[in-house]
Design an enzyme around this catalytic site. Sequence first.
Site, PDB file in Angstrom:
ATOM      1  N   ASP A   1       0.906  -1.003  -0.136  1.00 38.57           N
ATOM      2  CA  ASP A   1       0.184  -0.189   0.032  1.00 38.57           C
ATOM      3  C   ASP A   1       0.873   1.150   0.037  1.00 38.57           C
ATOM      4  OD1 ASP A   1      -1.991   1.809   0.072  1.00 38.57           O
ATOM      5  OD2 ASP A   1      -3.116   0.808   1.621  1.00 38.57           O
TER       6      ASP A   1
HETATM    7  C1  BGC Z   1      -4.845   3.517  -0.188  1.00 37.09           C
HETATM    8  C2  BGC Z   1      -5.109   2.300  -1.382  1.00 37.09           C
HETATM    9  C3  BGC Z   1      -4.914   3.065  -2.576  1.00 37.09           C
HETATM   10  C4  BGC Z   1      -3.725   3.674  -2.718  1.00 37.09           C
HETATM   11  C5  BGC Z   1      -3.392   4.404  -3.940  1.00 37.09           C
HETATM   12  C6  BGC Z   1      -3.792   4.092  -0.323  1.00 37.09           C
HETATM   13  O1  BGC Z   1      -3.741   5.022   0.695  1.00 37.09           O
HETATM   14  O2  BGC Z   1      -5.187   2.718   0.884  1.00 37.09           O
HETATM   15  O3  BGC Z   1      -6.301   1.804  -1.217  1.00 37.09           O
HETATM   16  O4  BGC Z   1      -4.931   1.947  -3.574  1.00 37.09           O
HETATM   17  O5  BGC Z   1      -3.723   4.561  -1.528  1.00 37.09           O
HETATM   18  O6  BGC Z   1      -4.079   5.381  -4.236  1.00 37.09           O
END
Ligand code: BGC
Length: 710
Positions: A229
């Site tokens: 993540d």
């Molecule tokens: C989120 C993810 C997301 C990623 C990219 C993160 O803050 O938890 O779900 O895909 O950002 O935007």
Amino acid sequence: MTPDPYIDRAALRTLPLEEKAALVSGVGPYHTHAIPAIGLPAAEVGDGPHGLRTETGVEMVWIPSTGFPTGSALGATWDRGLVGEVAAAIGEEARAIGVQVLLGPGVNMKRTPLCGRNFEYFSEDPLLAGELAGSYISGVQSTGVGACLKHFAANNQETWRTEVSVEADERTLREIYLEAFRRAIEAADPWSVMCSYNRIGGVHASQNSWLLTEVLREDWGYLGAVVSDWDAVHDPVAAVRAGLDLEMPGTDGRSAGLIADAVRAGELDETVLDRAAERVVRLVERTLPGGRSVEGPVRAEGIVPGAELTDSQAAALGASRHHELARRASVAAHTLLRNEGGALPLDPASGRRLAVIGGFAETPRIQGGGSSGVQPIQVDTPLSAIRRIAGDDVAFAPGYAVPSTTFYTEEAWPTDLDERRRLIAEAVEVARAAETMIVFVGLPLSDEVEALDRTTLALPEVQLELLAALAEVGTPMIVVLAAGSAVTMDPWHDAADAILLTWLGGEAMGAATAEVLFGIAEPEGRLGETFPLRLADTPAYGRFPGKDRLVHYSEGVLIGYRWYDAKRIDVRYPFGHGLSYTSFEYSDPRVRAAADPQGGFEVELTMRNSGSRPGSEVVQLYVGELEPTVVRAPRELRGFEKVRLAPGAETRVAMRVTARDLAYFDEARSRWTTPAGAYRIDVGASSRDLRVSVSVSLGDEGIPEALRRP
Ligand code: BGC
């Protein structure tokens, strides 16, 4: 699809160490690292899960894309085929825009209804979430775009999301928090999996070798790429060692430097780095369009973030076809919770004076806040859709002011008391003059947003005041509720003649709501999560969000309906609940042993539409061990089928239960065990509306010994 392998693996292995190390982290927020010398282009990733969000080139400004119903709404469809169609449409848009990996679906369990991201997730049940995620992944990947199953694992709250340590026993993790991932991976092999922010047993998911190597690779045989993540990696060397393949976003070479140093110092085995680099390469390869080029896929002509689409650009995205699909998916999610005296559907030809009340009728809540927010192409508003069907003389009063929002945030809800009273008084007048009122209420965006949890299950105070004032009027009241997660319904519940839950239904929700209200379409949704009576009844109450950044899952495997059933707690609306405009009869259940080596059995029954309208029913099969020696939920969902039947029509429905479906995870022996003994199988319309039952008794091998009706 691109033949595999396309990039020469021998050349990859002989790349300079720094170059290999560079491959295992991204470049900027949404790209992988390119190595032109070996013909490897960069891949672009973009958010889902319920529409494409890409901000390439421009900070926080997005390319318009179709806004589909969010995860919990898709969960409420219980419709594998439809979820696959939605995912394929999102994949098609990603393809047209040039995005190769879509960051979704999300299958985290709803441990508490207070989790701010519940609207993104399918269900509180791992079978439902895992099956729908499987369809979703297959749908996206059928377009040549990779899916990224997230957030692995146990990311069940937003409070302290980057640090909180989940303390749960292995059985709880395996049966509840990992199971949807396992099912989805087994069914559909996502090309990537995203690890979560949180820690599990003190170790960050991004650096957790038990999670990323033992469970994911060794137990489940997963061969795809594990992506972090965003900013979830704390120690890039530990992450690669634990089984992470791609750190996102890029770190401008900092992580690559540390990884290369660690290899040189003998702290990281180079073959481990090679394997991670190969998995990144394979991910990119798999997502390359037929005419692969070192530049990678090309964005559809002239589409730029922040600008409106021209007609030809909209056509290139399939916008009108996808809008229609978004409407169909929203209809399928609409969940009719209550319908006293057949208050719904309304008859547009009846000549009854209708009033629409509530700011959400003009400014609908179609999605949540955070990384999943899309810039929708065309939003249908419920008020105009209702007027299109029932005539322009349908009265309207906002009742409350809706603050303006961006994708991430919302201005504070208005507090000017005089203005508040004036809007309520005006709504009361409009309701008095009507013969039926349709009242739009729901959660504010600020309650359904990434990085924040909710503090209450109640609707905003201003809406509670409005509902109380309207209840006094005495005009029949239809409540249309927009919420991506469970809400409590006191004190207004009993005053509503009907309650129609729209969830966060995407850009075509307004049209779908109007069609369901007037019976042009049937409400097809069923709850994928329990709606409790009060917060104090919920499984994690008193154990959420934890203390000192530790959260103990001491309720164990009992979450969602498993908890309410085990503790015999009354709920407002049970898991699986949803009314129809018609009625169904369940009859003639039969069980027969399955002949194949997986063991288990098949349950078959007759479903009949006994009402006078066409409609759909979600037939749900629950299994419970009669005398368990360990804590087990009285019943667990082990099969479901959505059937659509014309009035008077009937069909046989068959559902398969394997021996594995009866198993629990035996921690002492560290394996799944199916105890011999008697099991009860209930089939019904919700976890608390069981219509037919059979029992089976299993021998030691998990083979039915006797099959009989109770
Ligand atoms: C989120 C993810 C997301 C990623 C990219 C993160 O803050 O938890 O779900 O895909 O950002 O935007």
